[in-house]
Scaffold this active site. Sequence first.
Site, PDB file in Angstrom:
ATOM      1  N   GLN A   9     -10.992  -1.596   4.168  1.00 59.89           N
ATOM      2  CA  GLN A   9     -12.706  -0.690   4.302  1.00 59.89           C
ATOM      3  C   GLN A   9     -13.407  -1.705   3.742  1.00 59.89           C
ATOM      4  O   GLN A   9     -13.300  -2.021   2.129  1.00 59.89           O
ATOM      5  CB  GLN A   9     -12.500   0.829   3.140  1.00 59.89           C
ATOM      6  N   SER A  88      -4.976  -1.438   1.330  1.00 57.33           N
ATOM      7  CA  SER A  88      -5.445  -0.125   0.847  1.00 57.33           C
ATOM      8  C   SER A  88      -5.287   0.645   2.648  1.00 57.33           C
ATOM      9  O   SER A  88      -3.667   0.890   2.696  1.00 57.33           O
ATOM     10  CB  SER A  88      -6.601   0.167   0.369  1.00 57.33           C
ATOM     11  N   LEU A  89      -6.681   0.980   3.239  1.00 53.58           N
ATOM     12  CA  LEU A  89      -6.420   1.000   4.549  1.00 53.58           C
ATOM     13  C   LEU A  89      -5.332   0.551   5.072  1.00 53.58           C
ATOM     14  O   LEU A  89      -4.584   1.053   6.648  1.00 53.58           O
ATOM     15  CB  LEU A  89      -7.751   1.474   5.102  1.00 53.58           C
ATOM     16  N   ARG A 113      -6.477  11.077   6.822  1.00 56.83           N
ATOM     17  CA  ARG A 113      -7.214   9.974   5.678  1.00 56.83           C
ATOM     18  C   ARG A 113      -8.544  10.313   5.463  1.00 56.83           C
ATOM     19  O   ARG A 113      -8.752  10.520   4.174  1.00 56.83           O
ATOM     20  CB  ARG A 113      -6.495   8.395   5.359  1.00 56.83           C
ATOM     21  N   HIS A 195      -8.520   5.903  -5.114  1.00 55.42           N
ATOM     22  CA  HIS A 195      -6.869   5.358  -5.633  1.00 55.42           C
ATOM     23  C   HIS A 195      -7.962   5.622  -7.321  1.00 55.42           C
ATOM     24  O   HIS A 195      -6.909   4.867  -8.120  1.00 55.42           O
ATOM     25  CB  HIS A 195      -6.697   3.462  -5.645  1.00 55.42           C
ATOM     26  N   GLN A 244      -0.371   6.560  -2.240  1.00 55.45           N
ATOM     27  CA  GLN A 244      -1.797   5.579  -2.498  1.00 55.45           C
ATOM     28  C   GLN A 244      -3.063   6.433  -2.402  1.00 55.45           C
ATOM     29  O   GLN A 244      -3.754   5.148  -3.243  1.00 55.45           O
ATOM     30  CB  GLN A 244      -1.116   5.308  -0.905  1.00 55.45           C
TER      31      GLN A 244
END
Length: 293
Positions: A9, A88-89, A113, A195, A244
């Site tokens: 992101q 991440s993503l 998500r 996170h 995650q």
Amino acid sequence: MKAYIFPGQGAQFSGMGVDLYEKFSEAQELFEKANKILGFSITDIMFEGTSEELKQTKVTQPAIFLHSTILAKILGDNFKPEMVAGHSLGEFSALVANGVLTFEDGLKLVSQRALAMQKACEIQESTMAAVLGLDDTVVEETCASIDGIVVAANYNCPGQLVISGEISAIDKACELLMEKGARRALKLPVGGAFHSPLMEPAREELAEAIKNTTFSEPICPVYQNVVAKAVTNPEDIKQNLMKQLTSPVRWTQSIQQMIADGGTEFIEVGPGKVLQGLMRKIDRSVTASGASV
């Protein structure tokens, strides 16, 4: 060894993917398939939308995922990964690119998500902050000393760590970290504590969807955010992906491990150049470039 890395992101920009759509029939088919799966025309927003429209969580995450995975597919025979990782993503893009997830399943999970994270953000006001110029241990110890929820969330490169948590705890942490010599401790324009433990409602919702998705044998190892090491067992990949959202993104450690395991050429697949910039701060001895078609 050739490593492919996939952004997360923040890499989005207006007009992203339009060149792929116009030049390649395969890209056009995949973008149109994505519009059907998502139930709205994400291509309209990607190609012509404003930066504000692109910032909507339900748009941002699928948009970056689509740009990355479609670009990887168009590379065709030129796409020969020996190791992959995603920030991440970006880990979802990496899993599609190395054959663990199908394009369709990857997109559905990314969409779920995004919506689950949005809901978690609405439950409690929270935020993130970038801390520059301090050792990771100083940041970790400072966060641990504060009442309230604030944790290390993104280990982006040496001297750049993002913290995540409750607004009051983030404010206190920023104040203390500046006193301890941080070059900057700056709140980020995000709507939630990604996170961190505050993402637990989203983690539970996404874990259910991940459980019901088929994970196949990967083409090559994926260096996952949660463990920062090579993973090849589909069941292990699945379990790590479930953790995650509430665990830190160990990006610095992942890249260092990829280099230790023989990674010499790193290619960023997707919009922007964020990861190439981080690569230069992690280790200048390896090459970092963007994928081009």
